[in-house]
Design a protein around this motif. Structure first.
Motif, PDB file in Angstrom:
ATOM      1  N   ASP A  35     -36.617   5.023 -19.228  1.00 23.53           N
ATOM      2  CA  ASP A  35     -36.394   3.617 -18.876  1.00 23.53           C
ATOM      3  C   ASP A  35     -36.783   3.366 -17.428  1.00 23.53           C
ATOM      4  O   ASP A  35     -37.411   2.362 -17.111  1.00 23.53           O
ATOM      5  N   GLY A  36     -36.455   4.306 -16.559  1.00 18.85           N
ATOM      6  CA  GLY A  36     -36.823   4.159 -15.152  1.00 18.85           C
ATOM      7  C   GLY A  36     -38.323   4.202 -14.941  1.00 18.85           C
ATOM      8  O   GLY A  36     -38.870   3.478 -14.113  1.00 18.85           O
ATOM      9  N   ALA A  37     -39.010   5.033 -15.712  1.00 14.50           N
ATOM     10  CA  ALA A  37     -40.469   5.127 -15.572  1.00 14.50           C
ATOM     11  C   ALA A  37     -41.153   3.888 -16.136  1.00 14.50           C
ATOM     12  O   ALA A  37     -42.117   3.379 -15.554  1.00 14.50           O
ATOM     13  N   ILE A  38     -40.684   3.393 -17.245  1.00 13.58           N
ATOM     14  CA  ILE A  38     -41.318   2.236 -17.885  1.00 13.58           C
ATOM     15  C   ILE A  38     -41.098   0.961 -17.080  1.00 13.58           C
ATOM     16  O   ILE A  38     -41.984   0.117 -16.987  1.00 13.58           O
ATOM     17  N   THR A  39     -39.936   0.815 -16.475  1.00 16.03           N
ATOM     18  CA  THR A  39     -39.651  -0.402 -15.706  1.00 16.03           C
ATOM     19  C   THR A  39     -40.147  -0.322 -14.270  1.00 16.03           C
ATOM     20  O   THR A  39     -39.979  -1.270 -13.517  1.00 16.03           O
ATOM     21  N   SER A  40     -40.774   0.768 -13.907  1.00 11.95           N
ATOM     22  CA  SER A  40     -41.271   0.953 -12.543  1.00 11.95           C
ATOM     23  C   SER A  40     -42.424  -0.009 -12.255  1.00 11.95           C
ATOM     24  O   SER A  40     -43.345  -0.160 -13.054  1.00 11.95           O
ATOM     25  N   ASP A  41     -42.363  -0.677 -11.103  1.00 14.84           N
ATOM     26  CA  ASP A  41     -43.438  -1.587 -10.707  1.00 14.84           C
ATOM     27  C   ASP A  41     -44.746  -0.835 -10.460  1.00 14.84           C
ATOM     28  O   ASP A  41     -45.829  -1.347 -10.755  1.00 14.84           O
TER      29      ASP A  41
END
Length: 171
Positions: free
Chosen positions: A6-12
């Motif tokens: 989730d952190g990687a996918i939502t990363s700008d």
């Protein structure tokens, strides 16, 4: 844990890099297919001397390692002042996608019944009728498949993107 995904996918940063990759792949695909179709037509239909040599050189460029191209292209982009630009990646990507598109288009055009085009022309069909009755049904599906394969190959080319756009403004 799944929170890392989730952190990687939502990363700008990841979203911006994916946007750059899609933009470069789309532009490179459009240019490569636009140039490959007439080149493949000439390689298949003409009786020009040296066409087999040209086709052999096109296929030979497919064997060149992409990583070997990143350094020279980076030097050229730095000297031109375009290093880090999104669209500056299109030209190096074309070095990979154009030979692939030509090779695939030649494969598609070898199987086309060209005598049917000659018959349509002999019957007096206009350019529009030739396009509608011959080109779209016989060449269209193959060219669309080539465009999709070239787009996927352009999206998967990480070596040029990593070597030629490593800084934040290019993302």
């Amino acid at each position: 844990s799944w929170a890392a995904f989730d952190g990687a996918i939502t990363s700008d940063t990841l979203r911006s890099a994916a946007g750059t990759s899609l933009l470069v792949a789309l532009v490179a695909t459009l240019v490569a297919v636009g140039l490959a179709v007439p080149a493949a037509y000439a390689l298949v239909r003409s009786n020009a001397r040296g066409r087999r040599l040209v086709y052999g050189l096109v296929v030979a460029t497919l064997l060149m390692p992409v990583l070997a191209l990143a350094g020279p292209f980076a030097d050229q982009l730095i000297s031109l002042g375009a290093y880090g630009s999104r669209l500056a990646l299109v030209v190096p990507t074309l070095v990979v996608t154009l030979p692939l598109a030509i090779w695939l288009c030649v494969t598609v055009m070898r199987d086309v019944p060209w005598t049917l085009l000659d018959a349509v022309r002999a019957d007096g069909a206009s350019r529009k009728q030739q396009l509608r009755r011959f080109a779209v049904p016989h060449l269209g599906p193959g060219v669309i498949a080539v465009a999709l394969l070239v787009f996927v190959a352009a999206c998967n080319d990480f070596a040029l993107g990593a070597g030629l756009a490593p800084d934040r403004p290019s993302l």
